[in-house]
Each structure stands twice: as C-alpha cells, then as structure tokens.
Write a protein that holds these residues in place. Structure first.
Motif, short mmCIF file in Angstrom:
data_model
loop_
_atom_site.label_atom_id
_atom_site.label_comp_id
_atom_site.label_asym_id
_atom_site.label_seq_id
_atom_site.Cartn_x
_atom_site.Cartn_y
_atom_site.Cartn_z
N GLU A 36 -45.44 -43.83 13.55
CA GLU A 36 -44.19 -43.39 12.93
C GLU A 36 -43.30 -44.58 12.60
O GLU A 36 -42.70 -44.65 11.52
CB GLU A 36 -43.45 -42.41 13.85
CG GLU A 36 -44.15 -41.09 14.07
CD GLU A 36 -44.34 -40.28 12.80
OE1 GLU A 36 -43.63 -40.53 11.80
OE2 GLU A 36 -45.22 -39.40 12.79
N ASN A 39 -44.78 -46.46 9.66
CA ASN A 39 -44.52 -45.75 8.41
C ASN A 39 -43.07 -45.91 7.96
O ASN A 39 -42.79 -46.02 6.77
CB ASN A 39 -44.87 -44.26 8.55
CG ASN A 39 -46.37 -44.01 8.56
OD1 ASN A 39 -47.15 -44.84 8.10
ND2 ASN A 39 -46.78 -42.89 9.10
N ASN A 40 -42.14 -45.90 8.92
CA ASN A 40 -40.73 -46.10 8.58
C ASN A 40 -40.50 -47.46 7.94
O ASN A 40 -39.78 -47.59 6.95
CB ASN A 40 -39.85 -45.97 9.83
CG ASN A 40 -39.77 -44.54 10.34
OD1 ASN A 40 -40.06 -43.59 9.61
ND2 ASN A 40 -39.39 -44.38 11.59
N ARG A 43 -41.90 -47.40 4.42
CA ARG A 43 -41.05 -46.61 3.53
C ARG A 43 -39.77 -47.35 3.16
O ARG A 43 -39.32 -47.31 2.01
CB ARG A 43 -40.70 -45.26 4.19
CG ARG A 43 -41.75 -44.17 3.98
CD ARG A 43 -41.20 -42.82 4.38
NE ARG A 43 -41.02 -42.71 5.81
CZ ARG A 43 -41.90 -42.15 6.64
NH1 ARG A 43 -43.01 -41.65 6.17
NH2 ARG A 43 -41.66 -42.08 7.93
N ALA A 331 -32.92 -45.89 11.17
CA ALA A 331 -33.90 -45.72 10.09
C ALA A 331 -35.29 -46.22 10.49
O ALA A 331 -36.30 -45.76 9.95
CB ALA A 331 -33.43 -46.46 8.84
N VAL A 332 -35.34 -47.16 11.42
CA VAL A 332 -36.61 -47.74 11.88
C VAL A 332 -37.19 -46.96 13.06
O VAL A 332 -38.40 -46.87 13.23
CB VAL A 332 -36.41 -49.23 12.26
CG1 VAL A 332 -37.69 -49.82 12.85
CG2 VAL A 332 -35.97 -50.04 11.05
N LYS A 336 -36.01 -39.73 15.56
CA LYS A 336 -34.60 -39.81 15.17
C LYS A 336 -33.67 -39.12 16.16
O LYS A 336 -32.54 -39.57 16.36
CB LYS A 336 -34.38 -39.19 13.78
CG LYS A 336 -35.28 -39.75 12.70
CD LYS A 336 -35.20 -41.27 12.60
CE LYS A 336 -36.05 -41.79 11.45
NZ LYS A 336 -36.26 -43.23 11.51
N TRP A 363 -36.72 -34.74 9.86
CA TRP A 363 -37.06 -35.98 10.57
C TRP A 363 -38.10 -35.72 11.65
O TRP A 363 -38.39 -34.57 12.00
CB TRP A 363 -35.80 -36.56 11.26
CG TRP A 363 -34.68 -36.89 10.35
CD1 TRP A 363 -34.64 -37.89 9.41
CD2 TRP A 363 -33.40 -36.24 10.27
NE1 TRP A 363 -33.43 -37.90 8.78
CE2 TRP A 363 -32.64 -36.91 9.28
CE3 TRP A 363 -32.82 -35.16 10.96
CZ2 TRP A 363 -31.35 -36.52 8.95
CZ3 TRP A 363 -31.53 -34.79 10.63
CH2 TRP A 363 -30.80 -35.46 9.64
#
Length: 431
Positions: A36, A39-40, A43, A331-332, A336, A363
């Motif tokens: 995850e 991927n963050n 993105r 965001a990283v 969340k 999220w």
C-alpha cells in the motif's frame, strides 16, 4: 537500520523473499502494508509528473526487448563493474570500491580484476543458444527511447515534452545490501524529458528543483536531503551533467535519485543501430534535429526506505511510557484511518462498522476492536496511521466521534457527516 528492518517484518511492510526456504539474497517481498505504501508513492509520483503536467505522458514498455536495444545503448559493452575474487574466502568484490587491493573480509589475496556485466541473461524460445539470448532490462529508460517517435506522433507532442514510466528493472549486483537500498530486482520511476539542444541546461535545473520539492512536500526533512553534482570523472559516458539527490541514510549520504543531462546520445545510437529516423521536425525553425534528454530517475524502493527512516521515532511520552511512531505524511501512509468502538458493545460495534464501511470506499482503512483503546492507538502509531476514529456512547446521542491525531495525540469531536471532508483536507497533498 536494524530497527526499521525489524519493524517492517513485525508489522507486515517487507518480508524476506521465499523466507521459508532460507530466502534469496537481496530479494524482498512487500507485505500488506508495504504494497500500500509503495502504491501510494507511485501514485503521488505519477500525479505530480503526469496527471498535473500537460507536457508529460505515460508509458509502460515491455521488460524483454530486442537484444539490439542493449547493443545500441552501450549496455552490452559498458554496463559492467571491475570485479575480483578472494583466493581465501572466495568472496567477490568491486575493485573500484576497495580501499586497498586485498579482501575486506579476511585480508586475503585477490585475483586479477575482470569486468562483470550486470545484465541478467535468459533465453526466449525452446532452444538455449546465442540466437535466443534476451536480457531482463537493467533500466526502464531504453523502453522510452525506442518509443520516442510512437509517442510523439500519436500524442502530437511538441518539444519540450516528457515520457514517464514506472516499472521493474534488474541488475545482477555483486554487492547488494543495506536492506532494500541496493537489490537485484527493483522498481524505477523515470522520466525522459525531450528538449531542444541549447535549452537543456535550464531544463536540467528545472527538474532538479521539481524533484527536490516533491520529497519536501511529502515530509522528508530538509536537513536529510542534499544535492551533489557529479565530478567529470564520475559522469557516465553519455552524460553532459548529472546530480544526485542524496538522503542521509543510516549508512551515510547515499543516492536517492539521479537527474542527468543525457544529451542526444540515446536517440542518436538507436537511430544509428535501427536505421529508423528518430529526428524531430521543429515547426518554428523548420529544422530537423535529435532532441537532448533530461532524465530524472528515482527508485521506488529507495524512496520508501527514506520515507520510513525519516518518519521513524521511538518517542518518550511520559516517564515510563514510550511508543514507536511513524510520522508519515498522510498521503504516503499505507493506512489512512483506523476505526474503533470504545468498547466491544453491540451498539458501538454496529456504528463503528457503518463508519468503517463508508470510509473504505475512499481509502485504505482498518477496523480494530481488540484490546484496550490505548493499545489500539499504539498499534496504529507504529504503522503510521495518521487518524484514529473512536465511536463512544456520546456518538449514539449526537452522531459525533473523536478523531485522534497520530503526531500530537490530540482529539477533536467531529460529526459523522464531517469525517470524510475532515480527512480529505488533511490527507490530500497540494503540489
């Protein structure tokens, strides 16, 4: 570094590859939280470099390519390190990294240096002979260069413009190490930005500034980043200039990202070897020329490691109370928010589940009702979850919840209808 490695294993960020068989040196698997976070990062890189820019488009090229690509790029002849073996302990060393010409491990005598190509070789088709040899790509850049005309014409792009790519690369490193810092299989985030010759130096400065600011925006502390310009003796044979964005890793200052001025070397070579016309027609000057290229090249794995190290803190809260916390930018952060019922009571659990089910459409969030609320907070602090949402008996009366901030540990009451706007404002990064 040992604390980071232990945390990654304990909490499901990164595991040793094929661990039940004793592992494979320098190969790593990203667990549920690691994938995850990875991927963050990808993105966020894609958003700022492709989505928010009109002058950059994306590409996903094949890992296996025609072997002539690597002949043209110079990888077959130049992509090699001078290596020597210890005659006593049999370990292999890069000669250019030795202080003295003897084994750093046991002090034994070394063999004569010989060049060792870093590309992984394999075979395509049923017969394993030289005509079937292909290579796992050692960089994503060449897939961009050989598609320059395809992209430029189909997207009707005028200079300056860039092509971005995120993908796996493979290098048969002889001395990998420092966890995921140097591995044989890794993921790159690269841009080849094509410019008119003569404008290359200003665009090089532009991309250095852009890329440094990306790390700052995502929470990397300024004192842990620096820009180091390559000396003339360090430059690759194709480069006019190159700088490294370096991060202060536990083993010292090391490269996080390279930003190179590759001139027109790559397109010139591919035009020569392929026989295809790779020039660009400039409508303004009515001239044809081969563009220069500025290349920002970052590693996903190194970026993730830097974010983890920069965020990690073993924090004293009170005299005998400590916590491990990852101060990751929201965001990283892989998760969340976490939703907790204060107690495992049916009416609290039901309401907490409703909130959790709504948030997970937006999220990656977690639900946790196991153990005391304090222990649940600590578990989330350790994986960098920025917000803890607690449903208590007041929630049943007025539809409000408490939202706890990971870094300050302060709590505010927010109406259930305001949870998503509250989190959006704090998670979204403004580039």
């Amino acid at each position: 570094m040992d604390e980071i490695v232990a945390l990654c294993k304990r909490r499901g960020f990164i595991f040793q590859s094929s661990e039940i068989y004793g592992g494979l040196n320098s190969c790593w698997d990203y667990g549920p939280l690691g994938v995850e976070m990875k991927n963050n990062i990808k993105r966020l890189w894609w958003k700022v470099n492709v989505q928010l820019r009109d002058d950059v488009v994306g590409l996903d090229s094949s890992i296996l390519m025609n072997p002539k690509v690597w002949e043209a790029s110079g990888h077959l002849s130049n992509f090699a390190d001078p290596m020597a073996d210890c005659k006593v302990c049999k370990k292999r060393w890069r000669v250019d990294q030795l202080q003295e010409y003897k084994c750093p491990e046991c002090g034994g005598e070394l063999t004569e240096a010989r060049m060792f190509n870093l590309m992984f070789k394999t075979f395509m088709g049923p017969v394993e002979d030289e005509s079937a040899v292909v290579y796992l790509r050692p960089e994503t850049a060449q897939g961009i260069f050989v598609n320059f005309i395809n992209v430029q014409q189909t997207m009707r792009k005028k200079l300056p413009f860039g092509i971005a790519q995120i993908g796996k690369s493979f290098r048969n490193e002889v001395t990998p190490g420092n966890f995921i810092f140097r591995t044989r299989e890794f993921e790159q985030m690269e841009i080849e930005y094509f410019v008119k010759p003569g404008t290359d130096e200003q665009w090089h400065k532009h991309w250095i500034e852009q890329r440094v600011n990306w790390y700052y925006k995502l929470g990397i502390r300024k004192e842990n980043l620096r820009i180091r310009e390559h000396g003339k003796d360090e430059l690759a044979h194709y480069a006019k200039a190159c700088v490294d964005i370096e991060y202060l890793f536990p083993m010292g200052w090391s490269e996080l990202e390279g930003i190179a001025n590759r001139t027109d070397f790559d397109l010139t070579q591919h035009q020569k070897y392929s026989g295809e016309n790779l020039t660009y027609f400039d409508d303004e000057t009515k001239q044809r020329y081969i563009p220069y290229v500025i290349e920002p090249s970052a590693g996903v794995d190194r970026s993730l490691l830097a974010f983890l190290i920069d965020a990690y803190e073993y924090q004293q809260i009170e005299k005998d109370d400590y916590r491990v916390v990852l101060h990751l930018h929201p965001a990283v952060a892989p998760v969340k928010a976490a939703v907790f019922p204060l107690l495992k009571k049916e009416e609290l659990v039901k309401k907490a589940r409703e909130i959790y089910n709504e948030l997970k459409y937006k999220w990656i969030v977690q639900y946790d009702d196991s153990g005391s609320i304090g222990k649940r907070y600590r578990r989330q602090d350790e994986i960098g979850t920025p917000f803890g949402i607690t449903v208590d008996y007041q929630t049943l009366e007025d539809e409000t919840v408490t939202i706890r901030d990971r870094d300050t540990m302060q709590q505010v009451r927010v109406h259930i209808k305001e949870i998503i706007p509250y989190l959006e404002e704090r998670i979204e990064v403004k580039f």
